[in-house]
Design an enzyme around this catalytic site. Structure first.
Site, PDB file in Angstrom:
ATOM      1  N   GLY A  12      15.739 -23.459 -53.292  1.00 45.10           N
ATOM      2  CA  GLY A  12      16.076 -24.516 -52.330  1.00 45.10           C
ATOM      3  C   GLY A  12      16.903 -25.603 -52.997  1.00 45.10           C
ATOM      4  N   ARG A  15      20.328 -28.617 -51.674  1.00 43.04           N
ATOM      5  CA  ARG A  15      20.349 -30.022 -51.228  1.00 43.04           C
ATOM      6  C   ARG A  15      18.973 -30.653 -51.454  1.00 43.04           C
ATOM      7  NH1 ARG A  15      19.854 -27.942 -45.204  1.00 43.04           N
ATOM      8  NH2 ARG A  15      17.667 -28.473 -44.895  1.00 43.04           N
ATOM      9  N   VAL A  63      13.760 -16.470 -50.507  1.00 41.65           N
ATOM     10  CA  VAL A  63      12.575 -16.379 -51.374  1.00 41.65           C
ATOM     11  C   VAL A  63      11.423 -15.624 -50.716  1.00 41.65           C
ATOM     12  CG1 VAL A  63      13.145 -18.469 -52.686  1.00 41.65           C
ATOM     13  CG2 VAL A  63      11.630 -18.642 -50.678  1.00 41.65           C
ATOM     14  N   SER A 141       2.713 -31.163 -51.107  1.00 40.04           N
ATOM     15  CA  SER A 141       3.048 -32.304 -50.243  1.00 40.04           C
ATOM     16  C   SER A 141       1.789 -33.109 -49.975  1.00 40.04           C
ATOM     17  CB  SER A 141       3.606 -31.790 -48.912  1.00 40.04           C
ATOM     18  OG  SER A 141       3.699 -32.846 -47.974  1.00 40.04           O
ATOM     19  N   TYR A 153       2.235 -26.227 -41.988  1.00 41.31           N
ATOM     20  CA  TYR A 153       2.777 -26.791 -43.239  1.00 41.31           C
ATOM     21  C   TYR A 153       1.650 -27.318 -44.133  1.00 41.31           C
ATOM     22  CZ  TYR A 153       6.039 -29.804 -45.953  1.00 41.31           C
ATOM     23  OH  TYR A 153       6.775 -30.434 -46.928  1.00 41.31           O
ATOM     24  N   ALA A 154       0.671 -28.002 -43.536  1.00 43.82           N
ATOM     25  CA  ALA A 154      -0.456 -28.541 -44.310  1.00 43.82           C
ATOM     26  C   ALA A 154      -1.240 -27.409 -44.962  1.00 43.82           C
ATOM     27  CB  ALA A 154      -1.360 -29.373 -43.410  1.00 43.82           C
ATOM     28  N   ALA A 156      -0.102 -24.419 -45.709  1.00 45.22           N
ATOM     29  CA  ALA A 156       0.744 -23.825 -46.761  1.00 45.22           C
ATOM     30  C   ALA A 156       0.743 -24.706 -48.006  1.00 45.22           C
ATOM     31  CB  ALA A 156       2.170 -23.628 -46.243  1.00 45.22           C
ATOM     32  N   LYS A 157       0.875 -26.023 -47.827  1.00 44.39           N
ATOM     33  CA  LYS A 157       0.962 -26.920 -48.989  1.00 44.39           C
ATOM     34  C   LYS A 157      -0.373 -27.052 -49.706  1.00 44.39           C
ATOM     35  CE  LYS A 157       5.330 -27.996 -49.023  1.00 44.39           C
ATOM     36  NZ  LYS A 157       6.198 -27.311 -50.007  1.00 44.39           N
TER      37      LYS A 157
HETATM   38  P1  NAP Z   1      15.499 -29.752 -47.446  1.00 45.83           P
HETATM   39  O1  NAP Z   1      16.442 -30.898 -47.622  1.00 45.83           O
HETATM   40  O2  NAP Z   1      15.273 -29.199 -46.085  1.00 45.83           O
HETATM   41  O3  NAP Z   1      15.913 -28.595 -48.457  1.00 45.83           O
HETATM   42  C1  NAP Z   1      15.194 -27.387 -48.507  1.00 45.83           C
HETATM   43  C2  NAP Z   1      16.120 -26.303 -48.999  1.00 45.83           C
HETATM   44  O4  NAP Z   1      15.365 -25.069 -49.062  1.00 45.83           O
HETATM   45  C3  NAP Z   1      17.309 -26.056 -48.058  1.00 45.83           C
HETATM   46  O5  NAP Z   1      18.510 -25.997 -48.788  1.00 45.83           O
HETATM   47  C4  NAP Z   1      16.954 -24.729 -47.414  1.00 45.83           C
HETATM   48  O6  NAP Z   1      18.072 -23.927 -47.049  1.00 45.83           O
HETATM   49  C5  NAP Z   1      16.185 -24.042 -48.536  1.00 45.83           C
HETATM   50  N1  NAP Z   1      15.420 -22.912 -48.019  1.00 45.83           N
HETATM   51  C6  NAP Z   1      14.689 -22.845 -46.862  1.00 45.83           C
HETATM   52  N2  NAP Z   1      14.166 -21.632 -46.708  1.00 45.83           N
HETATM   53  C7  NAP Z   1      14.573 -20.880 -47.761  1.00 45.83           C
HETATM   54  C8  NAP Z   1      14.349 -19.533 -48.153  1.00 45.83           C
HETATM   55  N3  NAP Z   1      13.618 -18.695 -47.410  1.00 45.83           N
HETATM   56  N4  NAP Z   1      14.921 -19.093 -49.308  1.00 45.83           N
HETATM   57  C9  NAP Z   1      15.682 -19.916 -50.049  1.00 45.83           C
HETATM   58  N5  NAP Z   1      15.915 -21.206 -49.749  1.00 45.83           N
HETATM   59  C10 NAP Z   1      15.371 -21.694 -48.603  1.00 45.83           C
HETATM   60  O7  NAP Z   1      14.017 -30.160 -47.976  1.00 45.83           O
HETATM   61  P2  NAP Z   1      13.525 -31.240 -49.054  1.00 45.83           P
HETATM   62  O8  NAP Z   1      13.098 -32.444 -48.325  1.00 45.83           O
HETATM   63  O9  NAP Z   1      14.482 -31.334 -50.195  1.00 45.83           O
HETATM   64  O10 NAP Z   1      12.169 -30.518 -49.535  1.00 45.83           O
HETATM   65  C11 NAP Z   1      12.100 -29.715 -50.699  1.00 45.83           C
HETATM   66  C12 NAP Z   1      10.651 -29.308 -50.923  1.00 45.83           C
HETATM   67  O11 NAP Z   1       9.813 -30.469 -51.029  1.00 45.83           O
HETATM   68  C13 NAP Z   1      10.059 -28.472 -49.784  1.00 45.83           C
HETATM   69  O12 NAP Z   1       9.166 -27.513 -50.296  1.00 45.83           O
HETATM   70  C14 NAP Z   1       9.319 -29.502 -48.966  1.00 45.83           C
HETATM   71  O13 NAP Z   1       8.302 -28.914 -48.199  1.00 45.83           O
HETATM   72  C15 NAP Z   1       8.787 -30.409 -50.056  1.00 45.83           C
HETATM   73  N6  NAP Z   1       8.448 -31.772 -49.611  1.00 45.83           N
HETATM   74  C16 NAP Z   1       9.385 -32.607 -49.064  1.00 45.83           C
HETATM   75  C17 NAP Z   1       9.022 -33.885 -48.673  1.00 45.83           C
HETATM   76  C18 NAP Z   1       9.990 -34.858 -48.079  1.00 45.83           C
HETATM   77  O14 NAP Z   1       9.549 -35.962 -47.682  1.00 45.83           O
HETATM   78  N7  NAP Z   1      11.277 -34.579 -47.985  1.00 45.83           N
HETATM   79  C19 NAP Z   1       7.706 -34.308 -48.835  1.00 45.83           C
HETATM   80  C20 NAP Z   1       6.777 -33.428 -49.376  1.00 45.83           C
HETATM   81  C21 NAP Z   1       7.160 -32.164 -49.774  1.00 45.83           C
HETATM   82  P3  NAP Z   1      18.721 -24.005 -45.566  1.00 45.83           P
HETATM   83  O15 NAP Z   1      19.441 -25.284 -45.534  1.00 45.83           O
HETATM   84  O16 NAP Z   1      19.623 -22.819 -45.498  1.00 45.83           O
HETATM   85  O17 NAP Z   1      17.551 -23.945 -44.619  1.00 45.83           O
END
Ligand code: NAP
Length: 252
Positions: A12, A15, A63, A141, A153-154, A156-157
């Site tokens: 991931g 971005r 993944v 998370s 999501y909860a 899974a996390k």
């Molecule tokens: P994001 O901006 O949505 O980025 C997630 C990335 O993962 C995207 O580029 C997405 O690709 C990619 N992805 C999704 N499904 C995939 C797959 N099957 N195989 C490969 N890549 C895949 O999310 P983020 O906010 O940076 O979050 C990153 C991680 O931190 C996640 O696990 C999220 O649950 C966790 N997290 C985030 C927050 C928050 O506040 N942002 C808080 C707690 C935990 P596409 O664009 O093609 O979908």
């Protein structure tokens, strides 16, 4: 570290948090494989790393798909170096209240976070065991503690946390540590999408979140990248099986 440069994989990484982690690890001297669903979407992260003098490879993979993961990890080992650092960061949300949640919403979230982390870790661990060194960081998370509208999501996390602790027990004897980071509110496209879903402007949504956070701001992807940099460092070899809440305040 230049002579025996270690290879890290960030899923991931196109971005958000993953991109920030990939850039930070590259600046710390790792060769970084940036894995995301769409290989071309990894270009921005890879270009930024290379422009700063680092080494990176864009790899398109899902993944949650066993064959895709096997091919991606083999490609990283051949083209960049055998991976001994793994950041399981790829993630999605499919939020809804329980009574409206579809089986597809449930399965797709489980598949990316849990199946994805399992498949990636299983494919990479052999390189870590051979090297007698490894660092695994899984993205959990604060939602693991429960969050309205996120029963999938909860779960899974929270699952990621049990997965992490068990990895640390099984792999510790090979010099491999496994830890989880549990971010709070981080400003990314994921939280922007949540604001849109609940019908609030992102600025207003962030301000409301910041008001509830002891350090009085929302998190940035770099906050998570800095924590990941510590957990993957040589010096963090006695920190394993932990869940580190990076949320601007305490969590249980
Ligand atoms: P994001 O901006 O949505 O980025 C997630 C990335 O993962 C995207 O580029 C997405 O690709 C990619 N992805 C999704 N499904 C995939 C797959 N099957 N195989 C490969 N890549 C895949 O999310 P983020 O906010 O940076 O979050 C990153 C991680 O931190 C996640 O696990 C999220 O649950 C966790 N997290 C985030 C927050 C928050 O506040 N942002 C808080 C707690 C935990 P596409 O664009 O093609 O979908």
């Amino acid at each position: 570290m230049t002579e025996e440069r270690r290879t890290a994989i960030v899923t991931g990484g196109a971005r958000g948090i993953g991109a920030a982690v990939a850039k930070k690890l590259a600046s710390d001297g790792y060769a970084v494989a940036v894995i995301d669903l769409d290989e071309s979407a990894c270009g921005g992260t890879v270009d930024a790393i290379e422009a700063a003098g680092g080494s990176a490879l864009a790899v398109g993979a899902n993944v949650a798909d066993e064959a895709s993961v096997a091919a991606a990890v083999e490609r990283v080992a051949t083209e960049l170096g055998e991976p001994t650092v793994l950041i399981n960061n790829a993630g999605i949300t499919r939020d809804n209240l329980l009574f409206k949640m579809t089986v597809e919403d449930w399965d797709s979230v489980m598949n990316v976070h849990l199946r994805g982390s399992f498949l990636m870790t299983r494919a990479v661990q052999k390189y870590m065991v051979d090297a007698k060194f490894g660092r695994i960081v899984n993205m959990s998370s604060t939602s693991a503690l429960g969050n309205r509208g996120q029963v999938n999501y909860a779960a899974a996390k929270a699952g990621v946390q049990g997965f992490t602790k068990t990895l640390s027990i099984e792999l510790g004897r090979y010099g491999v540590t496994a830890n989880a980071i549990a971010p709070g509110f981080i400003e990314t496209e994921m939280t922007a999408a949540t604001a849109e879903r609940v019908g609030i402007g992102f600025e207003e949504f962030k301000a409301a979140a910041a008001a509830q956070i002891p350090v009085n701001r929302v998190g940035q992807p770099e906050d998570i990248a800095n924590t990941a940099a510590f957990l993957t460092s040589e010096g963090a070899g006695f920190v394993s099986g932990q869940v580190i809440y990076v949320a601007g305040g305490p969590r249980d």
